[in-house]
Design a protein around this motif. Sequence first.
Motif, PDB file in Angstrom:
ATOM      1  N   ASP A   1       2.494 -11.292   8.608  1.00  0.00           N
ATOM      2  CA  ASP A   1       3.903 -11.448   8.962  1.00  0.00           C
ATOM      3  C   ASP A   1       4.622 -10.169   8.533  1.00  0.00           C
ATOM      4  N   CYS A   2       5.917 -10.096   8.754  1.00  0.00           N
ATOM      5  CA  CYS A   2       6.611  -8.824   8.508  1.00  0.00           C
ATOM      6  C   CYS A   2       6.571  -8.422   7.036  1.00  0.00           C
ATOM      7  N   THR A   3       6.658  -9.398   6.136  1.00  0.00           N
ATOM      8  CA  THR A   3       6.648  -9.076   4.710  1.00  0.00           C
ATOM      9  C   THR A   3       5.262  -8.722   4.218  1.00  0.00           C
ATOM     10  N   THR A   4       4.250  -9.497   4.615  1.00  0.00           N
ATOM     11  CA  THR A   4       2.898  -9.185   4.148  1.00  0.00           C
ATOM     12  C   THR A   4       2.405  -7.864   4.733  1.00  0.00           C
ATOM     13  N   PHE A   5       2.901  -7.496   5.918  1.00  0.00           N
ATOM     14  CA  PHE A   5       2.578  -6.172   6.460  1.00  0.00           C
ATOM     15  C   PHE A   5       3.086  -5.087   5.518  1.00  0.00           C
ATOM     16  N   VAL A   6       4.353  -5.168   5.122  1.00  0.00           N
ATOM     17  CA  VAL A   6       4.927  -4.168   4.210  1.00  0.00           C
ATOM     18  C   VAL A   6       4.194  -4.179   2.884  1.00  0.00           C
ATOM     19  N   GLU A   7       3.913  -5.370   2.347  1.00  0.00           N
ATOM     20  CA  GLU A   7       3.226  -5.457   1.056  1.00  0.00           C
ATOM     21  C   GLU A   7       1.836  -4.823   1.106  1.00  0.00           C
ATOM     22  N   ASN A   8       1.090  -5.104   2.158  1.00  0.00           N
ATOM     23  CA  ASN A   8      -0.261  -4.546   2.258  1.00  0.00           C
ATOM     24  C   ASN A   8      -0.235  -3.041   2.478  1.00  0.00           C
ATOM     25  N   VAL A   9       0.691  -2.552   3.297  1.00  0.00           N
ATOM     26  CA  VAL A   9       0.813  -1.107   3.504  1.00  0.00           C
ATOM     27  C   VAL A   9       1.163  -0.416   2.187  1.00  0.00           C
ATOM     28  N   LEU A  10       2.102  -0.982   1.448  1.00  0.00           N
ATOM     29  CA  LEU A  10       2.495  -0.398   0.164  1.00  0.00           C
ATOM     30  C   LEU A  10       1.326  -0.413  -0.814  1.00  0.00           C
ATOM     31  N   THR A  11       0.594  -1.513  -0.865  1.00  0.00           N
ATOM     32  CA  THR A  11      -0.543  -1.619  -1.782  1.00  0.00           C
ATOM     33  C   THR A  11      -1.618  -0.585  -1.458  1.00  0.00           C
ATOM     34  N   PHE A  12      -2.014  -0.492  -0.201  1.00  0.00           N
ATOM     35  CA  PHE A  12      -3.039   0.482   0.187  1.00  0.00           C
ATOM     36  C   PHE A  12      -2.545   1.921  -0.008  1.00  0.00           C
ATOM     37  N   SER A  13      -1.263   2.155   0.225  1.00  0.00           N
ATOM     38  CA  SER A  13      -0.717   3.505   0.031  1.00  0.00           C
ATOM     39  C   SER A  13      -0.766   3.905  -1.432  1.00  0.00           C
ATOM     40  N   LEU A  14      -0.404   2.981  -2.322  1.00  0.00           N
ATOM     41  CA  LEU A  14      -0.468   3.269  -3.762  1.00  0.00           C
ATOM     42  C   LEU A  14      -1.911   3.483  -4.206  1.00  0.00           C
ATOM     43  N   MET A  15      -2.823   2.698  -3.654  1.00  0.00           N
ATOM     44  CA  MET A  15      -4.226   2.875  -4.006  1.00  0.00           C
ATOM     45  C   MET A  15      -4.733   4.248  -3.573  1.00  0.00           C
ATOM     46  N   LEU A  16      -4.334   4.669  -2.380  1.00  0.00           N
ATOM     47  CA  LEU A  16      -4.766   5.971  -1.884  1.00  0.00           C
ATOM     48  C   LEU A  16      -4.224   7.091  -2.752  1.00  0.00           C
ATOM     49  N   ARG A  17      -2.945   7.015  -3.113  1.00  0.00           N
ATOM     50  CA  ARG A  17      -2.335   8.047  -3.943  1.00  0.00           C
ATOM     51  C   ARG A  17      -2.943   8.085  -5.339  1.00  0.00           C
ATOM     52  N   GLU A  18      -3.362   6.922  -5.836  1.00  0.00           N
ATOM     53  CA  GLU A  18      -3.925   6.841  -7.188  1.00  0.00           C
ATOM     54  C   GLU A  18      -5.443   6.911  -7.185  1.00  0.00           C
ATOM     55  N   ASP A  19      -6.028   7.154  -5.993  1.00  0.00           N
ATOM     56  CA  ASP A  19      -7.479   7.272  -5.828  1.00  0.00           C
ATOM     57  C   ASP A  19      -8.201   6.047  -6.382  1.00  0.00           C
ATOM     58  N   LYS A  20      -7.689   4.871  -6.027  1.00  0.00           N
ATOM     59  CA  LYS A  20      -8.328   3.619  -6.413  1.00  0.00           C
ATOM     60  C   LYS A  20      -8.981   2.998  -5.182  1.00  0.00           C
ATOM     61  N   LYS A  21     -10.154   2.410  -5.374  1.00  0.00           N
ATOM     62  CA  LYS A  21     -10.900   1.881  -4.243  1.00  0.00           C
ATOM     63  C   LYS A  21     -11.465   0.480  -4.475  1.00  0.00           C
ATOM     64  N   ASP A  22     -11.333  -0.029  -5.683  1.00  0.00           N
ATOM     65  CA  ASP A  22     -11.942  -1.315  -6.015  1.00  0.00           C
ATOM     66  C   ASP A  22     -11.073  -2.489  -5.575  1.00  0.00           C
ATOM     67  N   PHE A  23     -11.727  -3.592  -5.224  1.00  0.00           N
ATOM     68  CA  PHE A  23     -11.024  -4.801  -4.817  1.00  0.00           C
ATOM     69  C   PHE A  23     -10.141  -5.333  -5.936  1.00  0.00           C
ATOM     70  N   THR A  24     -10.604  -5.229  -7.172  1.00  0.00           N
ATOM     71  CA  THR A  24      -9.798  -5.702  -8.298  1.00  0.00           C
ATOM     72  C   THR A  24      -8.507  -4.901  -8.439  1.00  0.00           C
ATOM     73  N   ASP A  25      -8.535  -3.600  -8.101  1.00  0.00           N
ATOM     74  CA  ASP A  25      -7.323  -2.790  -8.120  1.00  0.00           C
ATOM     75  C   ASP A  25      -6.348  -3.272  -7.048  1.00  0.00           C
ATOM     76  N   PHE A  26      -6.891  -3.605  -5.880  1.00  0.00           N
ATOM     77  CA  PHE A  26      -6.060  -4.117  -4.789  1.00  0.00           C
ATOM     78  C   PHE A  26      -5.383  -5.420  -5.190  1.00  0.00           C
ATOM     79  N   VAL A  27      -6.157  -6.326  -5.763  1.00  0.00           N
ATOM     80  CA  VAL A  27      -5.622  -7.615  -6.218  1.00  0.00           C
ATOM     81  C   VAL A  27      -4.495  -7.407  -7.224  1.00  0.00           C
TER      82      VAL A  27
END
Length: 281
Positions: free
Chosen positions: A84-110
Amino acid sequence: MKQLQRFFLIALLPYVGFCQDIVCSLEDKNAFAAKIEAIQELKENEIGAVMVAVGKTFLEAPYVAKTLEIGETEALVINLQGLDCTTFVENVLTFSLMLREDKKDFTDFVSLLETIRYKDGKLDGYTSRLHYFSEWIANNAKKGIIKDMTAEIGGRSFTKEIDFMSTHRELYPFLKDAGNYEKIKASEAFLNLKPICVLPQEDIESQEHLIQSGDIIALTTSIKGLDITHTGIATREADGRIHLLHASTGSKKVEVSTLPLAEYLKKIKHNTGIMVARVIL
């Protein structure tokens, strides 16, 4: 039984110092791995450009409403197959932060997703979820993840009573529980203690140059009791104008609006303007 077939529960997953249940399908776990691999190819460095690039990897993903309303108790729902519109923003923000912080683990995503989705970063029942998006902006600003830019780009202070959830209790299955209902009313009372800042619809085009690609856009509304009706991500396209990258309720998929944001909003019934938040790193 169908719910158990579709979802498996990962219990007692350790992160940020405690354990928490999550709900995730095998397909979504695989989608997470594929997304992590895909975003490693992105070349952008500036966080706004990262947000847009990550967001566009979701293009054509289906819009699905109420993706978080799973089961009988609140759990951290991970759904990358329907947004939905909110979970889209949340997931994009989460993956963007992971990319910037060079994190790749599922636990980091959670951990990051929980931090973004819940009040003060901790899941503690249904009412800990940031249901009203103006509160989502304020709480994630408090966490130091984003900054509310609305006032700086010409927004005006706006007072409105927020009570849509408590006055439309029948629309929210979790509010059948009396405890949840009273806590939501308390959250609404807290929200009503201070105004929000809104950039009026008629001022968006003249202030568009102050909106940056990657900014989080929240559509404000005249609907009684409600603050925000839709969210997305600003993207400056080839025409030089700001468009909206979003999970569209109209096309039922993630897309970039054909019209620039200012013109797009004029076609949205009850729209009064926008709030604008910027990721700060």
